[in-house]
Scaffold this motif. Sequence first.
Motif, PDB file in Angstrom:
ATOM      1  N   GLY A  69      34.873  70.469  68.320  1.00  0.00           N
ATOM      2  CA  GLY A  69      36.035  69.869  68.981  1.00  0.00           C
ATOM      3  C   GLY A  69      37.073  69.480  67.948  1.00  0.00           C
ATOM      4  N   ASP A  70      36.757  68.474  67.119  1.00  0.00           N
ATOM      5  CA  ASP A  70      37.728  68.060  66.093  1.00  0.00           C
ATOM      6  C   ASP A  70      37.369  68.581  64.709  1.00  0.00           C
ATOM      7  N   SER A  71      36.320  69.419  64.617  1.00  0.00           N
ATOM      8  CA  SER A  71      35.941  69.944  63.310  1.00  0.00           C
ATOM      9  C   SER A  71      35.251  71.296  63.454  1.00  0.00           C
ATOM     10  N   VAL A  72      35.148  72.001  62.327  1.00  0.00           N
ATOM     11  CA  VAL A  72      34.397  73.264  62.258  1.00  0.00           C
ATOM     12  C   VAL A  72      33.420  73.119  61.093  1.00  0.00           C
ATOM     13  N   PHE A  73      32.141  73.242  61.387  1.00  0.00           N
ATOM     14  CA  PHE A  73      31.067  72.999  60.426  1.00  0.00           C
ATOM     15  C   PHE A  73      30.381  74.328  60.139  1.00  0.00           C
ATOM     16  N   ALA A  74      30.481  74.819  58.887  1.00  0.00           N
ATOM     17  CA  ALA A  74      29.921  76.130  58.547  1.00  0.00           C
ATOM     18  C   ALA A  74      28.938  76.002  57.402  1.00  0.00           C
ATOM     19  N   PRO A  89      38.145  72.012  81.742  1.00  0.00           N
ATOM     20  CA  PRO A  89      38.113  73.410  82.196  1.00  0.00           C
ATOM     21  C   PRO A  89      38.243  74.406  81.047  1.00  0.00           C
ATOM     22  N   LEU A  90      39.071  74.087  80.060  1.00  0.00           N
ATOM     23  CA  LEU A  90      39.232  74.980  78.923  1.00  0.00           C
ATOM     24  C   LEU A  90      37.954  75.026  78.088  1.00  0.00           C
ATOM     25  N   ALA A  91      37.298  73.877  77.945  1.00  0.00           N
ATOM     26  CA  ALA A  91      36.036  73.843  77.196  1.00  0.00           C
ATOM     27  C   ALA A  91      34.999  74.729  77.879  1.00  0.00           C
ATOM     28  N   TRP A  92      34.931  74.661  79.202  1.00  0.00           N
ATOM     29  CA  TRP A  92      33.988  75.519  79.934  1.00  0.00           C
ATOM     30  C   TRP A  92      34.343  76.988  79.730  1.00  0.00           C
ATOM     31  N   ALA A  93      35.633  77.312  79.821  1.00  0.00           N
ATOM     32  CA  ALA A  93      36.062  78.708  79.721  1.00  0.00           C
ATOM     33  C   ALA A  93      35.774  79.286  78.334  1.00  0.00           C
ATOM     34  N   ARG A  94      36.051  78.510  77.271  1.00  0.00           N
ATOM     35  CA  ARG A  94      35.845  79.060  75.928  1.00  0.00           C
ATOM     36  C   ARG A  94      34.368  79.278  75.634  1.00  0.00           C
ATOM     37  N   ASN A  95      33.516  78.405  76.116  1.00  0.00           N
ATOM     38  CA  ASN A  95      32.089  78.585  75.888  1.00  0.00           C
ATOM     39  C   ASN A  95      31.513  79.707  76.748  1.00  0.00           C
ATOM     40  N   GLN A  96      32.003  79.829  77.978  1.00  0.00           N
ATOM     41  CA  GLN A  96      31.580  80.964  78.804  1.00  0.00           C
ATOM     42  C   GLN A  96      32.046  82.281  78.203  1.00  0.00           C
ATOM     43  N   GLY A  97      33.254  82.262  77.622  1.00  0.00           N
ATOM     44  CA  GLY A  97      33.760  83.464  76.976  1.00  0.00           C
ATOM     45  C   GLY A  97      32.873  83.910  75.828  1.00  0.00           C
ATOM     46  N   ILE A 153      27.553  81.830  65.674  1.00  0.00           N
ATOM     47  CA  ILE A 153      28.697  80.974  65.999  1.00  0.00           C
ATOM     48  C   ILE A 153      28.347  80.171  67.242  1.00  0.00           C
ATOM     49  N   HIS A 154      28.476  78.852  67.146  1.00  0.00           N
ATOM     50  CA  HIS A 154      28.125  77.951  68.238  1.00  0.00           C
ATOM     51  C   HIS A 154      29.386  77.252  68.732  1.00  0.00           C
ATOM     52  N   GLY A 155      29.598  77.276  70.054  1.00  0.00           N
ATOM     53  CA  GLY A 155      30.714  76.551  70.636  1.00  0.00           C
ATOM     54  C   GLY A 155      30.412  75.073  70.727  1.00  0.00           C
ATOM     55  N   ASP A 156      31.307  74.330  71.383  1.00  0.00           N
ATOM     56  CA  ASP A 156      31.110  72.890  71.481  1.00  0.00           C
ATOM     57  C   ASP A 156      30.338  72.505  72.734  1.00  0.00           C
ATOM     58  N   ALA A 157      29.778  73.495  73.443  1.00  0.00           N
ATOM     59  CA  ALA A 157      28.878  73.229  74.572  1.00  0.00           C
ATOM     60  C   ALA A 157      27.688  74.180  74.419  1.00  0.00           C
ATOM     61  N   GLN A 158      27.523  75.125  75.343  1.00  0.00           N
ATOM     62  CA  GLN A 158      26.399  76.051  75.269  1.00  0.00           C
ATOM     63  C   GLN A 158      26.804  77.444  74.795  1.00  0.00           C
ATOM     64  N   GLY A 159      28.068  77.616  74.430  1.00  0.00           N
ATOM     65  CA  GLY A 159      28.533  78.928  74.014  1.00  0.00           C
ATOM     66  C   GLY A 159      27.960  79.340  72.663  1.00  0.00           C
ATOM     67  N   THR A 160      27.475  80.567  72.561  1.00  0.00           N
ATOM     68  CA  THR A 160      26.981  81.110  71.293  1.00  0.00           C
ATOM     69  C   THR A 160      27.399  82.569  71.162  1.00  0.00           C
ATOM     70  N   HIS A 192      44.608  80.431  63.855  1.00  0.00           N
ATOM     71  CA  HIS A 192      45.353  79.318  64.444  1.00  0.00           C
ATOM     72  C   HIS A 192      44.990  79.154  65.921  1.00  0.00           C
ATOM     73  N   GLY A 193      44.865  80.293  66.615  1.00  0.00           N
ATOM     74  CA  GLY A 193      44.517  80.232  68.027  1.00  0.00           C
ATOM     75  C   GLY A 193      43.137  79.644  68.261  1.00  0.00           C
ATOM     76  N   LEU A 194      42.157  80.045  67.452  1.00  0.00           N
ATOM     77  CA  LEU A 194      40.806  79.495  67.604  1.00  0.00           C
ATOM     78  C   LEU A 194      40.790  78.001  67.294  1.00  0.00           C
ATOM     79  N   HIS A 195      41.531  77.613  66.264  1.00  0.00           N
ATOM     80  CA  HIS A 195      41.591  76.197  65.929  1.00  0.00           C
ATOM     81  C   HIS A 195      42.151  75.388  67.097  1.00  0.00           C
ATOM     82  N   ARG A 196      43.249  75.861  67.670  1.00  0.00           N
ATOM     83  CA  ARG A 196      43.858  75.139  68.790  1.00  0.00           C
ATOM     84  C   ARG A 196      42.958  75.190  70.032  1.00  0.00           C
TER      85      ARG A 196
END
Length: 393
Positions: A204-209, A364-372, A82-89, A352-356
């Motif tokens: 960000g605006d999509s999920v690619f699997a 800041p939220l983008a940084w937090a979700r990828n760090q998480g 699973i890859h985030g929208d920055a460096q999160g994996t 729903h939560g992950l989508h939002r």
Amino acid sequence: MNPPILVCGTGIAGLACALGLSRAGLPVALLGPRHPPALRPADDYHPRVYAISSASQALLDRLGAWRLMDMRRVTPVETMEIHGDAQGTLDLSAWQDARDTLAWIVESGEIERALQQAVQVMGLAWHEDHFLSLNTSPDGVQVTTQQGRQWHTPLLVGADGARSPVRQAAGIQHDYTPYGDMGVVAHLDIGRAHQNYACQWFTGDSVFALLPMPDTANGPQASLVWSMPESQARQWMAMDTDAAQTWFASHAQAITGGRLGALRLRTHPQGFPLTLERSAMTAPGVALVGDAAHRVHPLAGQGLNLGLGDVDTLLQVLSTREAHRPLGDPRLLARYRRRRAEPVIAMGLVTHGLHRLFATPCVPLAWARNQGMLVANQIPFLKRQLIRAAAGN
């Protein structure tokens, strides 16, 4: 002989429910059209595939359907990237919870074919007609079909899909929230062997699997499930073959970074609207299962598993009921509703939560979700819990 439970709907959830009831020794009949899935050549695959969890696989095995599937068309998933929208994996592997497999990728048509074959072997009554209306009485439900037939049943099971006529006729509360997105599916030729990895990118605006599929004569293959804004999806699906191929290749390379090499469409993309839907699940003499009861965002690949969980729970409630209780007893339906409330609500909140979370562009939220994601990837206990939740056990 007591009148049979009537299962309205002849898709995966309805077939599984009818089979389970029959194997539990309960009288049951199916109501709905019969569409035998066509046998496909070796390199031709049904456009819709599902990730079958361990719990769902165990249910299908108990129903006698799993052994009827062509295992050459079934692919195990051993690792999920699973890859985030920055460096999160986040990497989840079966071995991290002492398992051989996280899930199995199976075509919708192959599951239906096996279930229909099992239904035929069991000799279940199958009425090829369509539900029209119902009337409830103290001892059950009177069902009328489009051909004017009438049946009395102690329990009507609505397994008739997201637009469920049974749900509407029974007046069951139903909440519907559109995402404004579409899930687009296609099969792909991929440049590198998938090694039984499933990969997912949040953009960000999509999920690619990308889901692993059996190799074809052209080499390795994957199935694409791409959740994207509806306007973008419709533009892509309206393109001719060459334009769709060019558009996809450039976007796929930007998203995946060539993780599985060059990606090329094997089939033209097809789409379906994405919604979050919940219902009260029961009414006097009526129980809903599958998409008739709820729908969630496909980013976790758990929609069918949630529906098969409904089937499994309903079978348990009915087969272990007290001897004096009729099959449509309100207390039994209340038990079913209570037991499904937590898993259905939990899965809806997670997806729903992950989508939002990933659709919000806040820096800041983008940084937090990828760090998480990076932190979670370092905690074996948390990864085991995620694997067990996805497995349904």
